[in-house]
Design a protein around this motif. Structure first.
Motif, PDB file in Angstrom:
ATOM      1  N   ASP A 242       0.706  -1.182   0.310  1.00 38.20           N
ATOM      2  CA  ASP A 242      -0.439  -0.570   0.223  1.00 38.20           C
ATOM      3  C   ASP A 242       0.748   0.853   0.466  1.00 38.20           C
ATOM      4  OD1 ASP A 242       0.916   0.246   2.411  1.00 38.20           O
ATOM      5  OD2 ASP A 242      -0.799   0.033   3.597  1.00 38.20           O
ATOM      6  N   GLY A 243       1.752   0.618  -0.002  1.00 40.12           N
ATOM      7  CA  GLY A 243       3.190   2.149   0.260  1.00 40.12           C
ATOM      8  C   GLY A 243       3.357   2.725   1.432  1.00 40.12           C
ATOM      9  N   ILE A 244       2.699   2.446   2.440  1.00 37.84           N
ATOM     10  CA  ILE A 244       3.025   3.209   3.285  1.00 37.84           C
ATOM     11  C   ILE A 244       3.967   3.296   4.454  1.00 37.84           C
ATOM     12  CG2 ILE A 244       1.639   3.542   5.691  1.00 37.84           C
ATOM     13  CD1 ILE A 244      -1.110   2.903   4.696  1.00 37.84           C
ATOM     14  N   ARG A 245       4.704   2.065   3.765  1.00 37.97           N
ATOM     15  CA  ARG A 245       5.646   1.764   5.445  1.00 37.97           C
ATOM     16  C   ARG A 245       7.024   1.284   4.036  1.00 37.97           C
ATOM     17  NH1 ARG A 245       1.556  -0.132   7.663  1.00 37.97           N
ATOM     18  NH2 ARG A 245       0.853   1.037  10.165  1.00 37.97           N
ATOM     19  N   VAL A 246       7.946   1.850   4.331  1.00 38.09           N
ATOM     20  CA  VAL A 246       9.357   1.325   3.718  1.00 38.09           C
ATOM     21  C   VAL A 246       9.983   0.180   4.501  1.00 38.09           C
ATOM     22  CG1 VAL A 246       9.197   2.979   2.346  1.00 38.09           C
ATOM     23  CG2 VAL A 246      10.228   3.889   4.227  1.00 38.09           C
ATOM     24  N   ALA A 247      11.275  -0.279   4.300  1.00 33.89           N
ATOM     25  CA  ALA A 247      12.490  -1.267   4.688  1.00 33.89           C
ATOM     26  C   ALA A 247      13.044  -1.003   4.908  1.00 33.89           C
ATOM     27  CB  ALA A 247      11.746  -2.829   5.693  1.00 33.89           C
TER      28      ALA A 247
END
Length: 512
Positions: A409-414
């Motif tokens: 959903d593009g809300i988080r990155v890692a």
């Protein structure tokens, strides 16, 4: 993601509590890990039902999700499923195959490692799985399919219809394949004419039963369909499938080639940054990826920290870019290590293609493809290692290539770090940062980091600096850093909050 009304604390995504799910290939205490078993590539397929890993020994291991089958889920259900629904993902080992073998280039007197650099899934067809895998020089196209194994279960004459003392073949339950005489003798030829001739019933009807083959068992078979070789003079660092399902690109230090999946003996060079004089070389290609929806667009990163977006419709040789993304250097901050730590090791497009995530040694950066003046967000990953850059240079750790990934959903990155740690950041202001260790009992530290404008990039619109800098000599959990253990490879499930992380030879799965 930014630009969708989630850039304020009020619109921050919900805080996730990450939990351990599974581990494959866990090491026992004190067990020495073989070099060939270290995982070097991870990739989910488009549905998230399959996961592939590659290792330094040239093997590809496939895992299949099982909990969706238990709940009666299918591919369409997964695609329609609300992303916020958390479920416990469970994978099982499916199969493995040897993708690459060590080779020797006699013309250049160069050893070619079997290590898998990248794996990319292709479109499935007729229940078969297709994927691309590459080492430094050769790309292979694999088809993995379940094949029904035909097994003969009845090849015997009818014992009840046999007369006299003639030889008859033992039933399938017998451990011997030799024909047995009713009086205890054996005949070396179970299919002799005499055995058939003497197996007539009293009515003169032949009672020999025809062989029966059943398809009770299935076997997974991996077949190499095509080999794409002899197209790169330098080590291949990236492969990426096109959204048209027909073509893919492969990139090395100086060139990017375009391939058709059906044609293995010809490729088209679309990017060439090799100068006429190699002494004039100032940068190399580090990563390349196709746009997820526009088949004519692709992006590639360089060792100087820049990302170029190119349009293949402009010319056959894309020696000019349509957009250039790079962060302006802050005056007075240049040092011997500036260019080394600015080198981008990995880039990923967001699912909708609006944003590009890049990973350099110190930070994660999020770029809006419609704004090339600078990143819209910067996440500090290794800022606390800045005082140790000399030591990192001496032990070559500064050249480690960490990968990055975005949630569906593009809300988080890692991205990964040392001591087998990985870090998850929220893309909007007011979101929290989570640091976990790849283990069954992951350590966590939730850090509230309200977004604030960056002083060095204050002139740029909508720029956020996320993630507080830690200048101590320890990691984010207060432990002394271990540079020998590093989490370089990880992948985010395409539709759920689930992460797959590679720590040495172990594959750890987490969900939230």
């Amino acid at each position: 993601m930014l630009g969708r009304g989630e850039g304020t604390a009020a619109g921050a995504p919900q805080q996730l509590e990450w939990k351990f799910s599974q581990v494959f290939g866990e090491r026992a205490a004190g067990e020495e890990v073989q070099e060939v078993d270290i995982i070097s590539a991870i990739e989910f397929d488009r549905t998230g039902n399959h996961l592939a890993t590659g290792d330094r020994g040239g093997r590809v291991v496939l895992f299949e999700r099982t909990d969706t089958k238990d709940h009666g889920g299918n591919r369409m259900d997964l695609e329609r499923m609300d992303y916020s629904i958390s479920r416990h993902p469970e994978f099982r080992y499916k199969t493995e195959f040897q993708s690459h073998e060590p080779e020797f280039d006699y013309l250049k007197s160069l050893e070619i490692e079997e290590k898998i650099n990248k794996i990319r899934w292709c479109q499935t067809a007729n229940g078969a799985l297709f994927l691309l895998s590459t080492n430094d020089k050769t790309i292979k196209f694999w088809k993995v399919q379940e094949k029904k194994v035909k097994k003969v279960c009845d090849l015997n004459v009818d014992l009840s219809g046999a007369i006299g003392n003639g030889p008859v073949v033992c039933s399938s339950t017998s451990t011997s394949s030799k024909p047995c005489m009713e009086n205890g003798g054996c005949n070396g030829n179970p299919f002799s004419y005499s055995s058939i001739n003497t197996s007539l019933t009293a009515g003169g009807v032949l009672s020999l039963r025809l062989p029966v083959a059943n398809n009770n068992e299935t076997n997974l078979a991996a077949k190499c369909r095509r080999i794409y070789a002899h197209a790169h003079d330098y080590h291949i660092n990236s492969i990426s499938n096109n959204s048209d399902g027909e073509t893919f690109i492969s990139a090395d230090d100086l060139r990017i080639n375009l391939w058709n999946l059906e044609i293995s003996n010809q490729s088209f060079n679309i990017v060439d940054v090799k100068p006429a004089n190699m002494e004039d070389l100032t940068e190399v290609i580090t990563s390349a990826e196709f746009h997820p929806t526009h088949c004519n667009m692709l992006a590639y990163s360089s060792s100087r920290g820049s990302i170029r977006l190119i349009d293949m419709r402009q010319s056959a040789l894309c020696d000019t870019h349509s957009k250039l993304f790079e962060e302006q250097e802050v005056p007075g901050t240049r040092s011997f290590f500036t260019e080394i730590i600015a080198s981008i090791s990995d880039i990923k497009f967001a699912k909708d293609g609006r944003y590009i995530l890049s990973r350099d040694y110190m930070t994660l950066k999020l770029w809006d493809v419609n704004m090339d003046s600078g990143p819209v967000a910067t996440f500090q990953v290794h800022e606390y290692l800045r005082p140790k850059l000399c030591d990192l240079y001496e032990n070559d750790s500064i050249f480690d290539k960490f990968e990055c990934c975005l949630s569906g959903d593009g809300i988080r990155v890692a991205t990964g770090s040392y001591s087998n740690m990985f870090r998850v950041f929220g893309c909007s202001g007011g979101s929290t940062e989570t640091t976990l260790e790849a283990s069954k009992n992951p350590m966590r530290r939730q850090i509230q980091t309200p977004s604030r404008p960056s002083k060095s990039l204050g002139t740029l619109p909508r720029v956020l600096r996320l993630g507080g800098a830690d200048t101590s000599g320890v990691d984010v959990n207060g432990s002394s850093f271990d540079f020998t253990t590093k989490l370089l490879h990880l992948a985010w499930h395409p539709t759920e909050n689930s992460l797959a992380c590679a720590a040495s030879n172990s594959l750890y799965m987490y969900y939230a």
